[in-house]
Each structure stands twice: as structure tokens, then as C-alpha cells.
Design an enzyme around this catalytic site. Structure first.
Site, PDB file in Angstrom:
ATOM      1  N   SER A   1       0.839  -1.210   0.000  1.00 52.56           N
ATOM      2  CA  SER A   1       0.000   0.000   0.000  1.00 52.56           C
ATOM      3  C   SER A   1       0.868   1.251   0.000  1.00 52.56           C
ATOM      4  CB  SER A   1      -0.965  -0.042   1.198  1.00 52.56           C
ATOM      5  OG  SER A   1      -0.247  -0.178   2.412  1.00 52.56           O
TER       6      SER A   1
ATOM      7  N   ASP B   1       3.530  12.324   8.501  1.00 53.76           N
ATOM      8  CA  ASP B   1       2.177  12.754   8.873  1.00 53.76           C
ATOM      9  C   ASP B   1       1.555  11.913   9.986  1.00 53.76           C
ATOM     10  OD1 ASP B   1       1.893  10.377   7.558  1.00 53.76           O
ATOM     11  OD2 ASP B   1       0.696  11.162   5.896  1.00 53.76           O
TER      12      ASP B   1
ATOM     13  N   HIS C   1       2.900   7.783   7.417  1.00 54.10           N
ATOM     14  CA  HIS C   1       3.889   7.486   6.395  1.00 54.10           C
ATOM     15  C   HIS C   1       5.291   7.840   6.884  1.00 54.10           C
ATOM     16  CE1 HIS C   1       0.020   8.073   4.237  1.00 54.10           C
ATOM     17  NE2 HIS C   1       0.372   6.891   3.795  1.00 54.10           N
TER      18      HIS C   1
END
Length: 255
Positions: free
Chosen positions: A11, A186, A189
């Protein structure tokens, strides 16, 4: 000899890994040794990964990857939405999806190796500060570090059961005392500091694995690495210096 082929599959932790991340570092270290192929899909869960498995890894391909690094789990572990929409995948289904992914990749060739990355931790406070949608309709946080731990442990247990190499990202990142402050862009990530941890763990697995041939970057042959009269001329003015296997920058050491 053509370089080996490594595939990064997963992902957003994978897709964004070329933004000063672990995918970019691996590509740099393995330059002229392995082609790093990015197959990362932001917001995906293990269901969606399973749906495209045959397209990304066709069994009849003439060239199969030497290594596949797989990551799903962060989105799967998101709290379920009352509508049934969203990324959440129940834990038992997640485990079975990852099992099917592993079985498929193992079947590609006898020389295809696998490493699973478990779900990393998150910085819940940083997520809250950087997003407007951090809670479900009932006011519960969509992502929690505890849910990440549960899915991480499930992935690691599956890997032990199937004898697959795995990296415990949830624990590795939290070994740094300041992990919340430096390891994320953030809250989810990975920053360059978080990515460095991932790379070190991957290289450790590759160095310790008893795989033939070795897939550790220092053990792999360099493409077109032979000496040449066109190389830089040495201090003696009579010989040349083969720079094909000299790390860059020379002052940064990777094991």
C-alpha cells in the site's frame, strides 16, 4: 548478467517509499545489482492486493522476481465504518489474505524469496493534527497504535507458521526513544529516519538469510563491473580505478 529483480508490493508505505524513503534507498544501494520494481498502491488493503495478484505476479512470466517485499496491514487495521465501506479488513480475513499472497508468490519459482513487513506503529497525535477525518461516526479514532500492534503480531505469527522472513516494523521503529517525533511525515507514512530503520532491518534479514545466491547488496555481482581502460586514471598515471562497486557517498555506511 542481467541484474536481479526485486518487487516492492503493498500500500502507501510502499508507493511513497520513493519520496526520500526506504524504496529509494534500496534502489540506490542495489544500483547495477538489482532492478527495484515499485508496485505500491496508496489506500489499498490486503483484499485489493489479493485481487490483482495474478496480474502483478503472473505465474507464466518468463522472468520471475528474485525477491518480493510485501506490506499490507495499516489500512486493514483501520476501524470498520458502519456503512461497510472503507479499508477495514477483519483480522482473520487479513491473515488468510496474507497467507494466499504468500502462497502465490512462493509458487512463482524456487528462487523467489519473500520478506513480509508487519504493520508499523503510528503517531496518533500527529495524525490528529494533520487530518480532518480522524474519527468514525461514533467518535472513535479510525487508526490506533493498538490496532496496528494486533495486525502486526498477526502478520508475524503467520510468517512463523509459513517459514517466511518477516520484519517486525511495529517494534523496530519504537526502539528509538524519539520515534514519534522523527519517524513519520504525517503520523502514518515514514520519514527518512523511519525509512532508514526499515532499510537496516531489510539488509539484516538479507545478510543473515541462508539463501543461494545471496541477495545482500554487498554479495551481489555488479552489472558490467569489469576493469576498463576508460575508468578514472589512478595516482600512478598507469592504471585505472574501477569505481563500479564503490559506495556513494563514501562516508555513509550501510551494513
Amino acid at each position: 548478467m542481467r541484474p536481479a529483480k526485486f518487487v516492492l508490493f503493498g500500500s502507501s508505505i510502499v508507493q511513497y517509499s520513493y519520496y526520500e524513503g526506504w524504496g529509494a534507498i534500496l534502489s540506490h544501494l542495489y544500483a547495477r545489482k538489482a532492478d527495484i520494481v515499485l508496485r505500491g498502491y496508496a489506500a489499498w488493503n490486503s483484499r485489493r492486493g489479493l485481487q490483482v495478484l495474478d496480474k502483478i505476479f503472473p505465474k507464466n512470466a518468463t522472468e520471475q522476481p528474485s525477491l518480493v517485499i510485501v506490506y499490507f496491514g495499516g489500512n486493514d487495521s483501520t476501524r470498520p465504518h458502519p456503512s461497510g465501506l472503507g479499508a477495514h479488513v477483519p483480522l482473520e480475513e487479513y491473515i488468510e489474505n496474507m497467507r494466499k499472497i504468500a502462497i502465490h508468490i512462493k509458487s512463482l519459482s524456487e528462487k523467489t524469496r519473500i520478506i513480509f513487513l508487519s504493520t508499523p506503529p503510528i503517531n496518533e497525535a500527529q495524525i490528529h493534527d494533520n487530518s480532518t477525518e480522524t474519527s468514525d461516526p461514533l467518535g472513535q479514532p479510525l487508526k490506533t497504535n493498538e490496532l496496528c500492534r494486533i495486525y502486526s503480531e498477526a502478520c508475524l505469527e503467520l510468517c512463523r507458521e509459513m517459514n517466511i522472513k518477516a520484519i517486525d516494523m511495529w517494534s523496530a521503529i519504537q526502539k528509538r526513544d524519539d520515534w514519534r517525533d522523527v519517524c513519520f511525515i504525517d503520523g502514518v507514512h515514514l520519514s527518512i529516519e523511519g525509512s532508514k530503520i526499515v532499510v537496516k532491518e531489510i539488509l539484516k534479514v538479507l545478510k543473515e538469510a541462508e539463501w543461494e545466491p545471496s541477495l545482500h547488496w554487498k554479495s551481489m555481482p555488479v552489472e558490467f563491473g569489469e576493469d576498463s581502460p576508460y575508468d578514472p586514471v589512478g595516482p600512478d598515471g598507469k592504471t585505472t580505478i574501477n569505481v563500479s562497486n564503490i559506495p556513494f557517498p563514501v562516508d555513509i555506511e550501510w551494513d
